[in-house]
Design an enzyme around this catalytic site. Structure first.
Site, PDB file in Angstrom:
ATOM      1  N   ASP A 177      -1.685 -15.115  -4.217  1.00  0.00           N
ATOM      2  CA  ASP A 177      -2.081 -16.061  -5.261  1.00  0.00           C
ATOM      3  C   ASP A 177      -3.324 -15.498  -5.941  1.00  0.00           C
ATOM      4  OD1 ASP A 177      -4.156 -16.527  -3.453  1.00  0.00           O
ATOM      5  OD2 ASP A 177      -3.350 -18.446  -2.767  1.00  0.00           O
TER       6      ASP A 177
ATOM      7  N   ARG B 251       0.820  -1.206   0.000  1.00  0.00           N
ATOM      8  CA  ARG B 251       0.000   0.000   0.000  1.00  0.00           C
ATOM      9  C   ARG B 251       0.862   1.269   0.000  1.00  0.00           C
ATOM     10  NH1 ARG B 251      -3.096   2.410   4.964  1.00  0.00           N
ATOM     11  NH2 ARG B 251      -4.439   3.945   3.959  1.00  0.00           N
TER      12      ARG B 251
ATOM     13  N   HIS C 210       0.456   4.026  -2.913  1.00  0.00           N
ATOM     14  CA  HIS C 210      -0.079   5.353  -2.625  1.00  0.00           C
ATOM     15  C   HIS C 210       0.903   6.464  -2.970  1.00  0.00           C
ATOM     16  CE1 HIS C 210      -3.860   4.637  -0.027  1.00  0.00           C
ATOM     17  NE2 HIS C 210      -3.648   3.594  -0.822  1.00  0.00           N
TER      18      HIS C 210
ATOM     19  N   ASP D   3     -14.716  -4.535  -5.599  1.00  0.00           N
ATOM     20  CA  ASP D   3     -14.348  -5.930  -5.860  1.00  0.00           C
ATOM     21  C   ASP D   3     -15.410  -6.578  -6.750  1.00  0.00           C
ATOM     22  OD1 ASP D   3     -12.132  -5.831  -4.049  1.00  0.00           O
ATOM     23  OD2 ASP D   3     -13.515  -6.153  -2.385  1.00  0.00           O
TER      24      ASP D   3
ATOM     25  N   HIS E 146      -5.275  -7.534  -3.593  1.00  0.00           N
ATOM     26  CA  HIS E 146      -6.114  -7.644  -2.407  1.00  0.00           C
ATOM     27  C   HIS E 146      -6.292  -9.077  -1.957  1.00  0.00           C
ATOM     28  CE1 HIS E 146      -7.787  -3.438  -3.280  1.00  0.00           C
ATOM     29  NE2 HIS E 146      -6.778  -3.412  -2.440  1.00  0.00           N
ATOM     30  N   THR E 147      -5.541  -9.965  -2.566  1.00  0.00           N
ATOM     31  CA  THR E 147      -5.456 -11.311  -2.009  1.00  0.00           C
ATOM     32  C   THR E 147      -4.764 -11.256  -0.654  1.00  0.00           C
ATOM     33  OG1 THR E 147      -4.869 -13.601  -2.551  1.00  0.00           O
ATOM     34  CG2 THR E 147      -3.211 -11.909  -3.018  1.00  0.00           C
TER      35      THR E 147
ATOM     36  N   TRP F 145     -10.047 -10.606   2.599  1.00  0.00           N
ATOM     37  CA  TRP F 145     -10.624 -10.897   1.287  1.00  0.00           C
ATOM     38  C   TRP F 145     -10.461 -12.381   0.940  1.00  0.00           C
ATOM     39  CZ3 TRP F 145      -9.049  -6.207   2.739  1.00  0.00           C
ATOM     40  CH2 TRP F 145      -9.690  -5.076   2.234  1.00  0.00           C
ATOM     41  N   THR F 146      -9.451 -13.017   1.539  1.00  0.00           N
ATOM     42  CA  THR F 146      -9.155 -14.415   1.237  1.00  0.00           C
ATOM     43  C   THR F 146      -8.889 -15.182   2.531  1.00  0.00           C
ATOM     44  OG1 THR F 146      -6.778 -13.979   1.004  1.00  0.00           O
ATOM     45  CG2 THR F 146      -8.132 -13.784  -0.988  1.00  0.00           C
TER      46      THR F 146
END
Length: 376
Positions: free
Chosen positions: A282, A109, A113, A303, A242-243, A274-275
């Site tokens: 992955d 991030r 950014h 998403d 975002h995994t 998210w996962t």
């Protein structure tokens, strides 16, 4: 590609607090429009000067033997923005930091950014924004979308202190790419030599980063990423970062307070990921969004739209089925993102890895500012 690419992706992503230092609070989503948290309490020894990030707020050093050929605190004699040898050693320190703190999401991030403020319609550096190290200044750090990134700076500043011959702009992008690779993702074909801005007055205005829950998710993503010169394929590929990570509702306004996947950390427990394996890079992000069968996994408007918008869906479906294709496209998109707006010294940049896929190329603003971005 913490509050959500987050180049970087476009949702709210959180990283765990440091297992070595529980006082470091959990961090926020990759790209986010949530306000700078009023509840954020800085350590008593924290000091952010208007001119730069002050070393006085550091409390998380990495202790390790001096590396061979390391010039700690020395001024580089190389006439480049960064010294190649110091960059190589800094990369090893970043790996140490990742192993001890599991801070992969927030470092991604951080790089996103800093680079994600780029505006292809502005030729002049540094007004065009981009990867120029401006995020170290309080003026930009306080932008709403950067809430929580003070913690990333707190983690990485000791490395900058050890290697004075490395620019902030290079260090931010080095840390971001290394975090992807160390989490099991693809090797990013990076080049270095980015020049830092020198004053907070050179920071871009607020409002250039993506929002996680805009009224029109597809249109918003295109507005933001097309402004950077990126296309639909790159938007979807970068979203795949975002995994990694998780979001906390008390920080970003998104996600559950805790799930079965986050109740035991690592770091401070809680938040919604998210996962399932939210520290492994992955293609699970695309598979899980497509299926949407697990209520403990987070799906933001930005998403869900990846499988709803016809152009985005082509790539999202492909990445859900083919991890190798995702990795190849992600590596290319991340590398391009990391170069946006940067001023290189030497002008063509330089590589620090023995990677035949890295071809140094002079930055030409017109390459990013001419024509209209279209899906590849």
């Amino acid at each position: 590609m913490a509050d959500r690419l987050s180049l970087y992706t476009t949702s709210c992503r959180l990283i765990p607090s440091s297992p070595r230092n529980p006082s470091i609070p959990p961090l926020l989503p990759l790209f986010s429009s949530s306000p700078f948290p009023k509840s954020l309490v800085f350590p008593s020894n924290f000091s952010l000067k208007s001119s730069s990030l002050s070393p006085s707020f550091l409390s998380h050093p990495i202790i390790r033997p001096k590396r061979r050929n390391e010039r700690v605190g020395a001024i580089s004699t190389t006439c480049f923005a960064s010294d190649p040898t110091q960059l190589k050693n800094a990369k090893e320190d970043v790996k140490d930091l990742l192993r001890t703190t599991s801070c992969h999401p927030i470092l991604i991030r951080l790089g996103w950014h800093d680079a994600g403020t780029y505006d292809k319609n502005i030729e002049e550096w540094p007004k065009r924004g981009g990867a120029d190290g401006s995020l170290r200044f309080e003026a930009e750090l306080k932008h709403a979308a950067n809430a929580g990134l003070v913690n990333a700076l707190k983690l990485i500043q000791p490395i900058k202190d050890r290697y004075s011959g490395v620019s902030y702009a290079d260090l931010f992008q080095l840390a971001s790419a290394t975090a992807v690779e160390e989490a099991g993702g693809p090797k990013i074909p990076m080049k270095y030599g980015r020049v830092d801005v020198s004053a907070p007055e050179q920071c871009p205005e607020e409002g250039r980063l993506p929002d996680a829950g805009p009224p029109s998710p597809a249109g918003h993503l295109r507005d933001v990423f097309y402004r950077m010169g990126l296309n639909d394929k790159e938007i979807v590929a970068l979203s795949g970062a975002h995994t990694l990570g998780r979001s906390r509702p008390e920080r970003s306004g998104w996600g559950k307070p805790v799930t079965k996947y986050t109740k035991d950390g690592p770091g401070a427990p809680g938040g919604q990921s998210w996962t399932v394996q939210w520290l492994k890079f992955d293609n699970s992000y695309f598979k899980d969004i497509k299926e949407r069968k697990d209520e403990d996994l987070l799906v933001l408007p930005t998403d869900a739209v990846l499988f709803e918008d016809p152009s985005f869906k082509v790539y999202a479906e492909k990445y859900a089925e083919d991890q190798d294709a995702f990795f190849a496209d992600y590596a290319e998109a991340h590398a391009r993102l990391s170069n946006l707006g940067a001023k290189f010294d030497p002008p063509e940049g330089f590589a620090i890895d023995d990677n035949p896929n890295v071809t140094p190329e002079k930055f030409v603003a017109s390459k990013y500012s001419s024509g209209e971005s279209k899906a590849a």
